[in-house]
Design an enzyme around this catalytic site. Structure first.
Site, PDB file in Angstrom:
ATOM      1  N   ASP A  94     -12.876   4.980   2.545  1.00 10.87           N
ATOM      2  CA  ASP A  94     -12.286   4.172   1.481  1.00 10.87           C
ATOM      3  C   ASP A  94     -12.922   2.791   1.477  1.00 10.87           C
ATOM      4  OD1 ASP A  94     -10.721   3.793  -0.688  1.00 10.87           O
ATOM      5  OD2 ASP A  94      -8.857   3.431   0.414  1.00 10.87           O
ATOM      6  N   GLY A 139       0.849  -1.190   0.000  1.00 16.78           N
ATOM      7  CA  GLY A 139       0.000   0.000   0.000  1.00 16.78           C
ATOM      8  C   GLY A 139       0.872   1.221   0.000  1.00 16.78           C
ATOM      9  N   GLY A 140       0.260   2.387   0.087  1.00 15.18           N
ATOM     10  CA  GLY A 140       1.013   3.623   0.087  1.00 15.18           C
ATOM     11  C   GLY A 140       1.924   3.726   1.296  1.00 15.18           C
ATOM     12  N   PHE A 141       1.613   2.997   2.342  1.00 12.42           N
ATOM     13  CA  PHE A 141       2.336   3.077   3.611  1.00 12.42           C
ATOM     14  C   PHE A 141       3.532   2.149   3.652  1.00 12.42           C
ATOM     15  CE2 PHE A 141       0.854  -1.067   4.375  1.00 12.42           C
ATOM     16  CZ  PHE A 141      -0.337  -1.112   3.687  1.00 12.42           C
ATOM     17  N   GLY A 142       3.546   1.116   2.829  1.00 11.63           N
ATOM     18  CA  GLY A 142       4.601   0.109   2.912  1.00 11.63           C
ATOM     19  C   GLY A 142       4.052  -1.247   2.533  1.00 11.63           C
TER      20      GLY A 142
END
Ligand SMILES: *[C@@H]1O[C@H](CO)[C@@H](O)[C@H](O)[C@H]1NC(C)=O
Ligand SMILES: *[C@@H]1O[C@H](CO)[C@@H](O)[C@H](O)[C@H]1NC(C)=O
Ligand SMILES: *[C@@H]1O[C@H](CO)[C@@H](O)[C@H](O)[C@H]1NC(C)=O
Ligand SMILES: *[C@@H]1O[C@H](CO)[C@@H](O)[C@H](O)[C@H]1NC(C)=O
Ligand SMILES: *[C@@H]1O[C@H](CO)[C@@H](O)[C@H](O)[C@H]1NC(C)=O
Ligand SMILES: *[C@@H]1O[C@H](CO)[C@@H](O)[C@H](O)[C@H]1NC(C)=O
Ligand SMILES: *[C@@H]1O[C@H](CO)[C@@H](O)[C@H](O)[C@H]1NC(C)=O
Ligand SMILES: *[C@@H]1O[C@H](CO)[C@@H](O)[C@H](O)[C@H]1NC(C)=O
Length: 868
Positions: A655, A540-543
């Site tokens: 989301d 994901g965008g976080f890792g």
């Protein structure tokens, strides 16, 4: 001068409309115009005296025009000011008009009486003059007619600038209003207004369209805004050099290949307008046709290139482009052949001016309609280049360019909101894709208020804390709980932990796992085989997310943030914040975290069946049955219902999508990923930048940027349709109308053909009544207006009901199948005739009165669902 004293005398004696028309007549006479406009309102707003321009026109003073003006309240001001300096962007002769202005604090309307219907020029002049009590650089306002939006949320921020806007509107009424509408708590202002008739045959109704090349009919139905008017190869022209008082720029700032182009000009008297036909002095003045750009040394240098002009435009509009030509370069007829391109598409192939005009030095023009879909670069590129023909000389010319913006489907020339304030833009999907393409917001993980939150948290730390320089200094207070013993494997002292006072609001449903276990880094390293790529189950965008196995064989999902990513910290922050407040069977639960070595790692229960979506399509998994799908939808609806109402604060997930609904080994649905969630303290709405996933985004939220829990309801409606149809929510490989699942399924439903898009693998097994109820729920969720959508509680109720209807069918004896079918038909009919637009209680009452024996039994079971 006798003329001056005469007008002075008139000013003293009269101040009526009659007087005004007389002045207009004088001004026409002064400019020696063969065209005399039958409508000719010229107003120098705010000025105490009429203003005379160099072109001879006289603008009436503010006092003489107040009869045209009406407003909601009588609190308008006019200001007089001097010291105005020249600027290149406006007609230089109009500068006196910028010396004064009228300010509106409330909606105000100028009403003009129109003696001859047809096209009108509307010209507006704006300059934010200084005023002791109003700051005009702060004014934000809209300008509208009865039908058209000319300017929306317009402002002039630079106090030294002069803004000139020119429109051509088609009037079919004897009255024309121009409304100045200040935005809330703001102002509107105007320096001068022109409302003047334009010749009837100036703009045709049918022009050449690009793309595809063909005919475009219906220019009459569009209002136009003049964006560019360029005298190519010649000098700038003032309004007094044009019979229609238009001004023309030179092409210096638009010519892309100045080094390859050369200006040519001939004497004005050599230009012969055709005796008959549409091209007259009114189309364009002689000076436009007597000068042109041609190719520099076309025969000596490389002959094959295009002359090009580029003009920036708003690419959400279509444009009317008029190109002016006049063959002033050839010695003989039929020597010049060239191609005309607009945005790299062929406009005219092998244009032969000689055969068009039958003579040299004879003006000719060509109109094109350029569809907004062909403007990808925010600019219009006009090119002329030699046609590859053996005859003639390789050359190309252009004399003039006019670019006019065409009003869109909202009847607006500025944005997609119509005069009633309603959004009438392209269907949300095209807009989403455009936005996605332009800002690269392709995935759902996005940053939120990052450092601010941390700092805020840090400043708010209770007194007496020792300063700790680790991730957990703000993380710990959240995760610590009554379960002190859970913080076992930690190397940190337990005394520190106990010193943290936390009052957590009612935790709701507590999972058996509790919260806040501290994981040592090497423990997690071991669990994931040193974060082996093979153990990765998501990104994901976080890792990255890994599947790990703890020493006691518990499977866990391990989310490892990238500490250098600010976005990561933020989403971790939000996620922990949210999950620490929320406990529910249908929300994923956090097992613990690790912050050693400045790592940011979160550990969750492992959801062995992965995301809901992979069970619907795009994988080889066995398709879920209708009952399973219903149960999953119900589970996630419960989770969301809890989010919206169960916690101390209402929380908006933001989301909701099938990849954020995870399934455990028993296919129990759990809502995951709170990285974007927002608390909704007032339980009304939150204004925020639009975030979420395309295809699921609430169109109302997208338009208004006001987030409410109904945005989640919309996304959930998309999830329901996805569960039913088992296809991606956006599938660009499909025909246009089918791309967006939400739009397409509603469309099919309205046509009564929804059955055609139901997942064929299960279509036969769905009880019609269950399907009806389910679709009804989905449809209500997808209402365009958030207020019309049900709450998650109502949705949940309907889904439960759909499940009971399905189960009832199985219980009913085979023989009774006919009754069921009959019932479902009755239900449908009632739905059609009843127009179920009433409020929820009405709908529910109807349902209850409609129930069969089986239903009434079931109803009593499910009416307490809200007790979690
Ligand atoms: C106009 O220009 C002159 C100098 O050319 C300057 O002194 C004056 O302040 C300017 N006025 C405005 C309103 O900008
Ligand atoms: C204005 O629009 C009407 C149709 O609405 C059309 O018949 C008329 O010709 C138009 N006039 C001009 C000058 O465009
Ligand atoms: C008006 O607002 C602008 C921009 O904020 C500011 O620069 C200017 O000083 C203000 N003028 C007055 C008179 O308040
Ligand atoms: C075009 O006009 C601008 C100002 O209107 C002027 O500065 C410039 O020199 C002109 N260019 C040519 C080539 O005449
Ligand atoms: C070309 O433009 C320049 C600058 O505007 C002007 O001085 C010159 O006379 C023009 N040449 C012709 C042939 O018109
Ligand atoms: C001229 O422009 C057109 C459209 O952009 C392009 O197709 C063509 O190849 C160009 N001609 C030359 C000689 O570059
Ligand atoms: C642009 O093209 C689309 C289809 O490609 C069409 O629906 C639309 O009406 C066109 N717009 C204009 C202003 O011609
Ligand atoms: C887009 O526009 C810029 C100038 O605005 C130009 O330099 C660039 O080449 C254009 N790109 C395309 C693909 O047309």
């Amino acid at each position: 001068m006798p003329g001056e004293s005469k007008s002075a005398a008139i000013i003293q004696t009269q101040s009526s409309l009659l007087f005004y028309f007389f002045l207009s007549f004088l001004s026409n006479a002064a400019s020696k115009t063969p065209f005399s406009p039958s409508v000719n309102y010229l107003i120098d707003c705010g000025s105490s005296n009429p203003a005379e321009l160099q072109d001879g026109r006289i603008f009436r003073s503010d006092r003489d025009s107040t009869s045209l003006l009406s407003s909601d309240e009588d609190i308008q001001t006019s200001i007089d000011s001097i010291n105005v300096n020249a600027s290149s962007s406006v007609p230089p002769t109009s500068l006196p008009l910028f010396k004064s202005a009228r300010i509106f604090t409330v909606k105000s309307t100028y009403t003009f009486y129109i003696s001859k219907i047809g096209r009108l020029w509307v010209r507006l002049y704006f300059s934010p003059l200084p005023h002791p009590s109003y700051n005009l650089t702060h004014a934000v306002f809209s300008v509208q007619t009865d039908r058209l939006v000319l300017l929306r949320d317009f402002s002039v921020k630079d106090k030294t600038s002069f803004v000139f806007k020119e429109y051509l509107v088609n009037i079919s009424d004897s009255r024309f209003s121009l409304k100045f509408m200040p935005k809330k708590k703001s102002l509107a202002f105007i320096n001068a207004i022109e409302v003047v008739s334009a010749p009837d045959n100036l703009i045709p109704d049918t022009v050449t369209s690009i793309p595809p090349q063909g005919h475009f009919h219906g220019i009459f139905n569009h209002a136009l805004q003049v964006c560019y008017r360029v005298n190519v190869g010649g000098p700038p022209l003032d309004s007094n050099q044009d019979m229609l008082l238009r001004s023309w720029e030179n092409d210096t700032s638009y010519n892309v290949v100045p080094q390859g182009s050369k200006n040519v000009s001939v004497s004005k008297k050599d230009i012969k307008y055709p005796e008959t036909g549409e091209v007259t002095l009114l189309i364009a003045p002689v000076s436009v046709y007597s000068s042109a750009m041609e190719m520099k040394d076309p025969q000596v240098n490389q002959p094959n290139f295009n002359l090009s002009w580029r003009m920036n435009v708003d690419q959400s509009f279509s444009y009317l482009i008029r190109l002016h030509f006049c063959d002033i370069v050839s010695q003989n007829l039929n020597q010049l052949y060239f191609n005309v391109y607009i945005n790299e598409m062929m406009g005219v192939a092998s244009l032969d001016l000689s055969s068009e005009t039958k003579a040299l030095a004879t003006p000719f023009y060509k109109d094109f309609e350029l569809n907004s879909s062909a403007i990808t670069n925010g600019s219009i590129l006009v090119q002329v280049g030699p046609a590859n023909l053996q005859q003639g000389m390789p050359n190309a010319i252009l004399n003039g360019i006019e670019v006019m913006k065409m009003s869109n489907m909202a009847d607006s020339l500025d944005g997609f909101f119509s005069v009633d304030g309603k959004y009438r833009g392209p269907s949300s999907i095209t807009l989403f894709l455009k936005v996605a393409a332009s800002i690269g917001l392709g995935f759902s993980f996005t940053a939120m208020f990052l450092v601010a939150v941390i700092c805020f948290r840090w400043r708010r730390r209770p007194h007496g804390w020792e300063r700790r320089h680790s991730f957990s200094s703000w993380l710990l207070p959240i995760q610590s709980s009554h379960h002190g013993s859970l913080c076992s494997a930690s190397s940190k002292s337990s005394s520190r932990r106990s010193s943290i006072a936390v009052s957590r609001k009612s935790p709701g449903y507590l999972t058996s796992n509790g919260i806040g276990r501290y994981f040592a880094f090497d423990e997690l390293q071991k669990a994931t085989n040193n974060f082996d790529e093979n153990a990765m189950i998501g990104v994901g965008g976080f890792g990255k997310v890994y599947l790990g196995t703890l020493e006691d064989d518990t499977k866990v999902a391990i989310k490892r943030g990238n500490p250098s990513s600010a976005q990561g910290i933020n989403e971790f922050r939000t996620e922990i914040d949210m999950l620490s407040k929320l406990r529910h069977r249908h929300l994923v639960s956090l097992m613990g975290f690790c912050d050693e070595n400045s790592e940011m790692i979160l550990v969750y229960d492992y959801m062995s069946n992965g995301p809901f979506r992979s069970h619907l399509y795009g994988s080889n998994l066995h398709p879920l049955s209708w009952k399973q799908r219903l149960e999953i939808c119900i589970g996630s609806a419960r989770g969301l219902h809890y989010l919206h109402t169960g916690a101390a604060q209402s929380i908006i997930h933001r989301d909701v999508k099938t990849t954020n609904i995870l399934l455990d080994e028993n296919l129990v649905a759990k809502v995951a990923d709170f990285g974007l969630s927002k608390a909704n303290p007032e339980k009304s709405h939150v204004s925020t930048a639009v975030k979420g996933s395309f295809g699921y985004l609430d169109p109302q939220y997208f338009r208004s940027q006001r987030l409410t829990d109904k945005s989640d309801v919309y996304s959930f409606g998309v999830v329901l349709m996805e569960a039913l149809c088992a296809r991606p929510v956006l599938d660009t490989t499909l025909p246009r109308e089918q791309v967006n699942l939400a739009d397409w399924s509603l469309q099919q439903h309205r046509r009564g053909m929804l059955y055609k898009i139901v997942d064929p693998r299960i279509a036969d097994t769905i009880a019609p009544r269950s399907l009806n109820k389910f679709v009804e729920a989905a449809e209500k969720c997808l209402e365009d207006n958030g207020a019309d959508r049900p709450t998650m509680g109502d949705v949940l109720w309907k889904l439960e009901y759909a499940l009971r209807l399905q189960e009832a069918v199985w219980k009913i004896d085979k023989n009774e199948e006919d009754t069921t079918t009959a019932n479902s038909i009755a239900l449908q009919q009632q739905k059609q005739s009843g127009g179920e637009k009433g409020d929820q209680s009405v709908t529910r009452a109807k349902e209850e009165s409609d129930v069969t024996d089986v239903d009434s039994m079931l109803l009593s079971q499910i009416s307490h669902f809200e007790g979690r």
